[in-house]
Design an enzyme around this catalytic site. Structure first.
Site, PDB file in Angstrom:
ATOM      1  N   GLU A 239      -5.701  -2.467  -9.271  1.00 43.89           N
ATOM      2  CA  GLU A 239      -6.324  -1.547  -8.351  1.00 43.89           C
ATOM      3  C   GLU A 239      -7.572  -2.407  -7.260  1.00 43.89           C
ATOM      4  OE1 GLU A 239      -6.916   2.783 -10.177  1.00 43.89           O
ATOM      5  OE2 GLU A 239      -8.193   1.475 -10.945  1.00 43.89           O
TER       6      GLU A 239
ATOM      7  N   SER B 176       2.064   7.495   4.128  1.00 49.68           N
ATOM      8  CA  SER B 176       2.060   5.927   4.094  1.00 49.68           C
ATOM      9  C   SER B 176       0.564   6.326   3.403  1.00 49.68           C
ATOM     10  CB  SER B 176       2.680   4.614   4.879  1.00 49.68           C
ATOM     11  OG  SER B 176       2.155   3.937   4.270  1.00 49.68           O
TER      12      SER B 176
ATOM     13  N   ILE C 276      16.589  11.204  -3.419  1.00 46.35           N
ATOM     14  CA  ILE C 276      16.620   9.996  -2.022  1.00 46.35           C
ATOM     15  C   ILE C 276      17.314   8.606  -3.213  1.00 46.35           C
ATOM     16  CG2 ILE C 276      14.447   9.210  -3.043  1.00 46.35           C
ATOM     17  CD1 ILE C 276      13.421   9.511   0.739  1.00 46.35           C
TER      18      ILE C 276
ATOM     19  N   LYS D 175      -3.194   2.433   0.953  1.00 45.27           N
ATOM     20  CA  LYS D 175      -2.999   1.292  -0.138  1.00 45.27           C
ATOM     21  C   LYS D 175      -1.475  -0.235   0.188  1.00 45.27           C
ATOM     22  CE  LYS D 175      -4.115   3.532  -4.161  1.00 45.27           C
ATOM     23  NZ  LYS D 175      -4.738   4.771  -3.339  1.00 45.27           N
TER      24      LYS D 175
ATOM     25  N   ARG E 294      -8.472  -0.776 -13.091  1.00 46.91           N
ATOM     26  CA  ARG E 294      -6.922  -0.850 -13.562  1.00 46.91           C
ATOM     27  C   ARG E 294      -5.774  -1.928 -12.302  1.00 46.91           C
ATOM     28  NH1 ARG E 294      -5.627   4.882 -14.051  1.00 46.91           N
ATOM     29  NH2 ARG E 294      -6.329   4.823 -11.412  1.00 46.91           N
TER      30      ARG E 294
ATOM     31  N   LYS F 273       5.082   0.287  -0.076  1.00 49.33           N
ATOM     32  CA  LYS F 273       4.915   1.113   1.317  1.00 49.33           C
ATOM     33  C   LYS F 273       4.383   0.434   2.593  1.00 49.33           C
ATOM     34  CE  LYS F 273       4.424   5.841   0.038  1.00 49.33           C
ATOM     35  NZ  LYS F 273       5.358   7.050   0.401  1.00 49.33           N
TER      36      LYS F 273
ATOM     37  N   LEU G 146      -6.403  15.364  -2.818  1.00 49.75           N
ATOM     38  CA  LEU G 146      -7.538  16.120  -3.270  1.00 49.75           C
ATOM     39  C   LEU G 146      -6.751  17.180  -3.714  1.00 49.75           C
ATOM     40  CD1 LEU G 146     -11.216  15.568  -2.905  1.00 49.75           C
ATOM     41  CD2 LEU G 146     -10.428  14.512  -4.857  1.00 49.75           C
TER      42      LEU G 146
END
Length: 301
Positions: free
Chosen positions: A235, A98, A35, A101, A232, A113, A141
């Site tokens: 996050e 999207s 891309i 986040k 982390r 995003k 998932l």
């Protein structure tokens, strides 16, 4: 049905596996491409002339992208611009995948995003002959690199399951749910719209670990230990599917909401495209650039 599925990816092995998985059910046209290569992308779309484009190409791992913001920008942002430019005069509908986040982004992945959403809106405003829309959802998932894969590998090695924080909550859905609902959105989408997939209540990550263990025939805390590693970089403890001030409306589909911003996003397509190209050129030239700050300026954060 006569439908053709054109698969474009730079992941050679992934395309190979997909062709063998779907080859007996539908005609699959595998294309290897990146891309980031705008000219090549334009040539491929001109040749194939698809009716729908589902844009899911992106780097997605939050901690990795915190350490590699330039690479995140080149793929997730400049790559999206390449795709939209290649769609002009060729494609009828574009659906951009999207994430939650992108709502009040606190990490590089979310920033990329959010810029992608802004690009879709400004592109659609400048090119009303193409329907361009956004689908936001949470964790899928079964997608590559998801937490279930990590836990399965840890379980096989006899290691404790790692979680970042027991209080952390996320929206979860299966791959099948995500794919089905994205296709539904593409059939109902109008121009410059944001859709949110209903995923029920947020689930604490520790509860997901408990359910995972039970499915495998184990009990968390008795048969399998849990190790907390700490939150982390980048996050959030909890995600949101829309911002304050955005209006959420029902649609004709029982599992899809439409999200309306408080006011029209006033980003000029030409202006934002120029900003992205300037930053892209600086990164490719090896210039020292604060990519995070530059991305904030693009969307006015």
């Amino acid at each position: 049905t006569g439908c053709r599925l054109i698969v474009l990816d730079h992941n050679e092995t992934g395309i190979f596996d997909l062709v063998h998985e779907l080859g007996g059910e539908i005609t699959v046209f595998p294309l290897i491409g990146d891309i980031r290569c705008g000219g090549r992308l334009k040539a491929l779309l001109n040749e194939c002339r698809p009716d729908f484009v589902y844009h899911a190409a992106a780097y997605k791992h939050v901690p990795l992208l915190e350490e590699n913001p330039a690479e995140a920008f080149l793929t997730n942002v400049a790559g999206t611009l390449n795709l939209l430019e290649a769609c002009r005069g060729v494609v009828g509908k574009v659906v951009f995948i999207s994430t939650d986040k992108a709502v009040h982004p606190e990490n590089v992945m979310g920033q990329t995003k959010k810029i992608g959403e802004v690009l879709i809106h400004s592109f659609a405003a400048a090119h009303p002959d193409i329907e361009a829309s956004v689908v936001r959802f949470g964790n899928v998932l079964g997608s590559r690199g998801n937490v279930l894969e990590v836990w399965k590998a840890q379980l096989e090695r006899g290691e404790p399951l790692t979680i970042t924080d027991p209080a952390m909550k996320r929206y979860f859905m299966t791959t099948q749910e995500a794919v089905t609902l994205v296709i539904e959105v593409s059939l109902m989408a109008g121009n410059r719209r944001v859709y949110v997939l209903k995923m029920g209540e947020m689930l604490p990550i520790v509860e997901l670990a408990r359910i995972f263990c039970e499915i495998q025939g184990y009990q968390l805390g008795r048969d399998v230990e849990l190790r907390v590693t700490g939150k982390r970089a980048g996050e959030k403890m909890m995600e949101s599917l829309w911002e304050e001030g955005e209006r959420v409306e029902e649609t004709t589909h029982p599992r899809i909401w439409r999200v309306r911003p408080p006011e029209e996003r006033g980003f000029s397509w030409d202006h934002i495209a120029r900003q992205i190209r300037c930053l892209e050129q600086s990164i490719l030239a090896g210039d020292t650039v604060d990519v995070r700050e530059a991305m904030r300026k693009i969307v006015g954060d």
